[in-house]
Design a protein around this motif. Structure first.
Motif, mmCIF file in Angstrom:
data_model
loop_
_atom_site.group_PDB
_atom_site.id
_atom_site.type_symbol
_atom_site.label_atom_id
_atom_site.label_comp_id
_atom_site.label_asym_id
_atom_site.label_seq_id
_atom_site.Cartn_x
_atom_site.Cartn_y
_atom_site.Cartn_z
ATOM 1 N N ARG A 71 -7.961 7.421 13.003
ATOM 2 C CA ARG A 71 -7.345 7.432 11.732
ATOM 3 C C ARG A 71 -5.929 7.970 12.287
ATOM 4 O O ARG A 71 -5.464 8.617 13.152
ATOM 5 C CB ARG A 71 -8.064 8.427 10.766
ATOM 6 N N LEU A 92 2.634 1.795 11.633
ATOM 7 C CA LEU A 92 1.455 0.999 11.234
ATOM 8 C C LEU A 92 1.200 0.073 12.611
ATOM 9 O O LEU A 92 0.123 0.068 12.957
ATOM 10 C CB LEU A 92 1.686 0.388 10.079
ATOM 11 N N HIS A 96 -2.302 0.194 14.923
ATOM 12 C CA HIS A 96 -3.218 -1.116 15.242
ATOM 13 C C HIS A 96 -3.103 -1.231 16.671
ATOM 14 O O HIS A 96 -4.289 -1.377 17.102
ATOM 15 C CB HIS A 96 -2.054 -2.212 14.703
ATOM 16 N N THR A 108 -5.853 4.030 7.602
ATOM 17 C CA THR A 108 -4.773 4.733 7.346
ATOM 18 C C THR A 108 -4.502 4.599 5.705
ATOM 19 O O THR A 108 -5.216 3.889 5.066
ATOM 20 C CB THR A 108 -3.412 4.116 7.938
ATOM 21 N N VAL A 119 -0.355 -2.952 4.685
ATOM 22 C CA VAL A 119 -1.374 -2.418 5.343
ATOM 23 C C VAL A 119 -2.760 -3.084 5.331
ATOM 24 O O VAL A 119 -3.229 -2.925 6.601
ATOM 25 C CB VAL A 119 -1.452 -1.095 4.621
ATOM 26 N N TRP A 122 -3.190 -5.220 8.477
ATOM 27 C CA TRP A 122 -3.288 -4.686 9.746
ATOM 28 C C TRP A 122 -4.500 -3.681 9.872
ATOM 29 O O TRP A 122 -5.150 -3.677 11.020
ATOM 30 C CB TRP A 122 -2.004 -3.849 10.209
ATOM 31 N N ALA A 123 -4.772 -2.714 8.791
ATOM 32 C CA ALA A 123 -5.809 -1.715 8.972
ATOM 33 C C ALA A 123 -6.981 -2.297 8.561
ATOM 34 O O ALA A 123 -7.450 -3.384 8.020
ATOM 35 C CB ALA A 123 -5.259 -0.719 7.960
#
Length: 232
Positions: A71, A92, A96, A108, A119, A122-123
C-alpha cells in the motif's frame, strides 16, 4: 406473549450486507492476495509515496517479510491543508512499478470521485479512507469500477453508519469489499485512537465480508504496531 405466534422485524438497516453472510465468510481476491474466508493477509507500505528509490526499497522489504499486498498513498486527505497532499499521478505510476517489480498487488487511497477512473486503471485495490467513509459519490464511483474496495471506518462512526456506507457500494452490485477498523476518537491519550477489536468478531457474526485492522493509525507509536497486529 400469549397469542403471539412470531415476531417479524420490519427490516434490517443493512440487508445487502447481511445477505453476504455465509459460513467462514466470503474471500475477496486482490491480484494474487486473498482476504477473508479464513485467510490472514498483511498489507504494508509507506503512508505516502515520495522518493521512487525509497519506495522500491520498502516494497522489496514488504515482499521479503511475507506481506500479501503493498500500500502507499498518492492522494492524501490531510487534516491541515498545509500538509503534503501526495504526489498524484506520477506517484501512482511509481507505486505501480514498485508493486510489479516485487510481484505484489497494491492498494492506494482515493479522495475524490474524479480520481476513480485514473486510479482504477493502475491499482489492484481502491482504498477509501476514514474521512471519506460517508462521501457517497466516491463510494458509488469506486464500487462501480468492479475493483476490490477497502473501506475504513470513520474515527467517530458507529457500526450502523459504517455498514450503511457499505450498503451504498453493495447496491452497485460490487461485493468485493473489505472493511477496515482503524480506531475511534476517545478521551484516552495513551494511543492515538482507541482500537475497537470487538467490532471484528461482531461483524463476522452478521456479514460475510472480510474485516481487517489498521494497527498503525490507531497506535500512533511504532512500538505498539506489532502487538496490536497480533491482537487483531
Amino acid at each position: 406473549l400469549p397469542g403471539v405466534e412470531r415476531v417479524v422485524p420490519v427490516g434490517s438497516r443493512s440487508p445487502l450486507g447481511e445477505s453476504t453472510r455465509v459460513p467462514r465468510g466470503r474471500p475477496v481476491t486482490v491480484g494474487g492476495a486473498t482476504f477473508g474466508g479464513g485467510q490472514v493477509g498483511v498489507i504494508a507500505g509507506p503512508c505516502t509515496v515520495e522518493d521512487p528509490g525509497a519506495l522500491r526499497d520498502v516494497a522489496r522489504f514488504v515482499a521479503r517479510a511475507g506481506a500479501a499486498a503493498l500500500r502507499g498513498g498518492v492522494f492524501k486527505a490531510r487534516t491541515s491543508p498545509h500538509n503534503y497532499q501526495g504526489g498524484g499521478t506520477s506517484a501512482l505510476r511509481d507505486l505501480h512499478a514498485a508493486a510489479r517489480e516485487v510481484g505484489l498487488p497494491f492498494f492506494t487511497e482515493l479522495t475524490d470521485p474524479r480520481q476513480v477512473n485514473e486510479v482504477a486503471e493502475w491499482a489492484d485495490g481502491l482504498q477509501i479512507g476514514a474521512r471519506h467513509m460517508q462521501n457517497v459519490p466516491l463510494l458509488v464511483e469506486a464500487a462501480r469500477t468492479g475493483k476490490p474496495v477497502l473501506l475504513k471506518r470513520h474515527m467517530s462512526a458507529d457500526v450502523d453508519e459504517w455498514l450503511l456506507a457499505v450498503e451504498y457500494m453493495l447496491k452497485t452490485g460490487n461485493e468485493r469489499i473489505i472493511l477496515c477498523e482503524r480506531g475511534l476518537r476517545s478521551a484516552e491519550r495513551h494511543v492515538r485512537y482507541l482500537l475497537d477489536l470487538g467490532v471484528v468478531p461482531w461483524l463476522k457474526q452478521r456479514i460475510g465480508l472480510p474485516v481487517i485492522v489498521d494497527p498503525s493509525h490507531s497506535a500512533g507509536d511504532w512500538s505498539l504496531v506489532a502487538p496490536l497486529a497480533r491482537a487483531a
